[in-house]
Design a protein around this motif. Structure first.
Motif, PDB file in Angstrom:
ATOM      1  N   GLU A 115       0.844  -1.187   0.000  1.00 17.13           N
ATOM      2  CA  GLU A 115       0.000   0.000   0.000  1.00 17.13           C
ATOM      3  C   GLU A 115       0.885   1.245   0.000  1.00 17.13           C
ATOM      4  N   MET A 116       0.818   2.003  -1.096  1.00 16.25           N
ATOM      5  CA  MET A 116       1.665   3.182  -1.222  1.00 16.25           C
ATOM      6  C   MET A 116       0.974   4.446  -0.734  1.00 16.25           C
ATOM      7  N   GLU A 117      -0.341   4.504  -0.928  1.00 16.34           N
ATOM      8  CA  GLU A 117      -1.060   5.700  -0.494  1.00 16.34           C
ATOM      9  C   GLU A 117      -2.533   5.352  -0.345  1.00 16.34           C
ATOM     10  N   THR A 118      -3.168   5.913   0.667  1.00 18.23           N
ATOM     11  CA  THR A 118      -4.589   5.689   0.909  1.00 18.23           C
ATOM     12  C   THR A 118      -5.286   7.032   1.090  1.00 18.23           C
ATOM     13  N   PHE A 119      -6.412   7.210   0.430  1.00 16.41           N
ATOM     14  CA  PHE A 119      -7.197   8.426   0.617  1.00 16.41           C
ATOM     15  C   PHE A 119      -8.659   8.124   0.321  1.00 16.41           C
ATOM     16  N   GLU A 120      -9.536   8.935   0.847  1.00 15.57           N
ATOM     17  CA  GLU A 120     -10.970   8.789   0.643  1.00 15.57           C
ATOM     18  C   GLU A 120     -11.440   9.815  -0.376  1.00 15.57           C
ATOM     19  N   MET A 121     -12.310   9.378  -1.287  1.00 17.52           N
ATOM     20  CA  MET A 121     -12.839  10.259  -2.307  1.00 17.52           C
ATOM     21  C   MET A 121     -14.353  10.347  -2.159  1.00 17.52           C
ATOM     22  N   GLU A 122     -14.869  11.542  -2.291  1.00 20.91           N
ATOM     23  CA  GLU A 122     -16.319  11.735  -2.215  1.00 20.91           C
ATOM     24  C   GLU A 122     -16.966  11.158  -3.479  1.00 20.91           C
ATOM     25  N   SER A 123     -18.028  10.388  -3.304  1.00 22.25           N
ATOM     26  CA  SER A 123     -18.685   9.800  -4.465  1.00 22.25           C
ATOM     27  C   SER A 123     -20.175   9.623  -4.198  1.00 22.25           C
ATOM     28  N   GLY A 124     -20.928   9.561  -5.272  1.00 22.47           N
ATOM     29  CA  GLY A 124     -22.352   9.243  -5.205  1.00 22.47           C
ATOM     30  C   GLY A 124     -22.586   7.944  -5.942  1.00 22.47           C
ATOM     31  N   TYR A 125     -23.735   7.314  -5.713  1.00 25.46           N
ATOM     32  CA  TYR A 125     -24.007   6.014  -6.318  1.00 25.46           C
ATOM     33  C   TYR A 125     -25.337   6.051  -7.066  1.00 25.46           C
ATOM     34  N   GLU A 126     -25.348   5.399  -8.212  1.00 20.32           N
ATOM     35  CA  GLU A 126     -26.539   5.368  -9.053  1.00 20.32           C
ATOM     36  C   GLU A 126     -26.550   4.071  -9.841  1.00 20.32           C
ATOM     37  N   TYR A 127     -27.725   3.496  -9.985  1.00 24.28           N
ATOM     38  CA  TYR A 127     -27.880   2.320 -10.842  1.00 24.28           C
ATOM     39  C   TYR A 127     -28.240   2.782 -12.249  1.00 24.28           C
ATOM     40  N   GLN A 128     -27.696   2.079 -13.244  1.00 20.67           N
ATOM     41  CA  GLN A 128     -27.994   2.394 -14.637  1.00 20.67           C
ATOM     42  C   GLN A 128     -28.308   1.111 -15.398  1.00 20.67           C
ATOM     43  N   SER A 129     -29.226   1.217 -16.351  1.00 22.88           N
ATOM     44  CA  SER A 129     -29.583   0.056 -17.167  1.00 22.88           C
ATOM     45  C   SER A 129     -29.965   0.512 -18.569  1.00 22.88           C
ATOM     46  N   ILE A 130     -29.512  -0.258 -19.561  1.00 22.75           N
ATOM     47  CA  ILE A 130     -29.924  -0.056 -20.957  1.00 22.75           C
ATOM     48  C   ILE A 130     -30.567  -1.375 -21.407  1.00 22.75           C
ATOM     49  N   PRO A 131     -31.840  -1.599 -21.069  1.00 25.73           N
ATOM     50  CA  PRO A 131     -32.475  -2.908 -21.316  1.00 25.73           C
ATOM     51  C   PRO A 131     -32.538  -3.306 -22.783  1.00 25.73           C
ATOM     52  N   LYS A 132     -32.410  -2.344 -23.680  1.00 23.61           N
ATOM     53  CA  LYS A 132     -32.370  -2.672 -25.111  1.00 23.61           C
ATOM     54  C   LYS A 132     -31.147  -3.528 -25.432  1.00 23.61           C
ATOM     55  N   LEU A 133     -30.063  -3.328 -24.679  1.00 25.87           N
ATOM     56  CA  LEU A 133     -28.809  -4.048 -24.906  1.00 25.87           C
ATOM     57  C   LEU A 133     -28.544  -5.111 -23.849  1.00 25.87           C
ATOM     58  N   ASP A 134     -28.950  -4.834 -22.599  1.00 28.57           N
ATOM     59  CA  ASP A 134     -28.616  -5.717 -21.480  1.00 28.57           C
ATOM     60  C   ASP A 134     -29.672  -5.514 -20.391  1.00 28.57           C
ATOM     61  N   PRO A 135     -30.347  -6.567 -19.936  1.00 37.10           N
ATOM     62  CA  PRO A 135     -31.408  -6.414 -18.932  1.00 37.10           C
ATOM     63  C   PRO A 135     -30.896  -6.187 -17.512  1.00 37.10           C
ATOM     64  N   ASN A 136     -29.595  -6.179 -17.306  1.00 33.42           N
ATOM     65  CA  ASN A 136     -29.039  -6.010 -15.963  1.00 33.42           C
ATOM     66  C   ASN A 136     -28.972  -4.539 -15.563  1.00 33.42           C
ATOM     67  N   ALA A 137     -28.983  -4.314 -14.256  1.00 35.86           N
ATOM     68  CA  ALA A 137     -28.772  -2.978 -13.697  1.00 35.86           C
ATOM     69  C   ALA A 137     -27.360  -2.931 -13.116  1.00 35.86           C
ATOM     70  N   TYR A 138     -26.599  -1.906 -13.464  1.00 38.94           N
ATOM     71  CA  TYR A 138     -25.218  -1.756 -13.016  1.00 38.94           C
ATOM     72  C   TYR A 138     -25.125  -0.632 -11.992  1.00 38.94           C
ATOM     73  N   LEU A 139     -24.385  -0.896 -10.920  1.00 35.84           N
ATOM     74  CA  LEU A 139     -24.143   0.134  -9.922  1.00 35.84           C
ATOM     75  C   LEU A 139     -22.949   0.975 -10.370  1.00 35.84           C
ATOM     76  N   ILE A 140     -23.154   2.273 -10.442  1.00 32.24           N
ATOM     77  CA  ILE A 140     -22.123   3.199 -10.900  1.00 32.24           C
ATOM     78  C   ILE A 140     -21.720   4.120  -9.754  1.00 32.24           C
ATOM     79  N   ALA A 141     -20.415   4.155  -9.475  1.00 38.32           N
ATOM     80  CA  ALA A 141     -19.874   5.119  -8.510  1.00 38.32           C
ATOM     81  C   ALA A 141     -19.471   6.370  -9.285  1.00 38.32           C
TER      82      ALA A 141
END
Length: 224
Positions: free
Chosen positions: A50-76
């Protein structure tokens, strides 16, 4: 390197050995200067330093394009990521210290928000199906008109509230003789490229559905 966050199951994150480093910013590059000499013993097992550790602010959202893939992906969605001097390349992803997969960091991204896919979530069901009762074709003089309607259904099986973005698109005509016009967007946002986005807030166990309809008009001598 790894990125840690919330939920998952599979493989535990390996223990790391912290070392003292100093960040050196040159004119065209960045160096991590290891201050304390460290000996790496030979062996078959991988060793993570471990060379460096830090925390980054992020939000989370699910995304899906059912025309191409019926799965929902969690996006940070990581804010102000450029100040952390991230490097291009593959990253290991951990949820609750558990390995869930790999992703890529592309520092060529010009946006202030860096999006990282954290994989699919089977607790979110997405289905896209053609509604035959509302899809038909007719002939008007020298033209044919086809009306097509799709139904997108979503269910949140998670025990928590989620934000979900559903994306779809109208067919794109490459022939001026063929026109495509929307007839139903189900309160989705339609842009000038024909892309439609629904932004949903869903409570635990909630179901939602939306319809996408469009009309295709073309000369009767053509097969579309």
């Amino acid at each position: 390197r790894g990125i840690s966050s919330g939920n998952g199951s599979s493989r535990q994150r390996p223990s790391t050995i912290p070392v003292q480093t100093a960040l050196v910013k040159n004119q065209t590059s960045i160096e991590f200067d290891i201050k304390t000499p460290y000996t790496i013993e030979s062996g078959k097992n991988p060793l993570v330093i471990e060379m460096e550790t830090f925390e980054m602010e992020s939000g989370y959202e699910y995304q899906s394009i059912p025309k191409l893939d019926p799965n929902a992906y969690l996006i940070a969605r990581v804010m102000d990521w450029k100040k952390y001097n991230l490097l291009d390349g593959e990253v290991n992803l951990y949820f609750e210290n558990t390995f869930v997969g790999k992703s890529l960091i592309d520092t060529r991204n010009l946006s202030d928000t860096l999006e990282i896919s954290l994989g699919t979530d089977k607790n979110i069901q997405v289905k896209r199906e053609k509604m035959n009762d509302f899809s038909h074709h007719k002939s008007f003089g020298n033209n044919k008109v086809e009306n097509i309607t799709w139904k997108i259904s979503v269910k949140n099986n998670k025990p928590s509230k989620i934000s979900l973005k559903i994306m779809d698109q109208l067919p794109v005509s490459l022939d001026k003789a063929i026109t495509v016009s929307p007839t139903e967007t189900g309160n989705g946002k339609l842009d000038d490229k024909g892309e439609i986005t629904w932004e949903l807030e869903m409570t635990p166990g909630e179901r939602k559905s939306m319809e996408l309809g469009y009309e295709v008009k073309y000369p009767s001598y053509m097969n579309v």
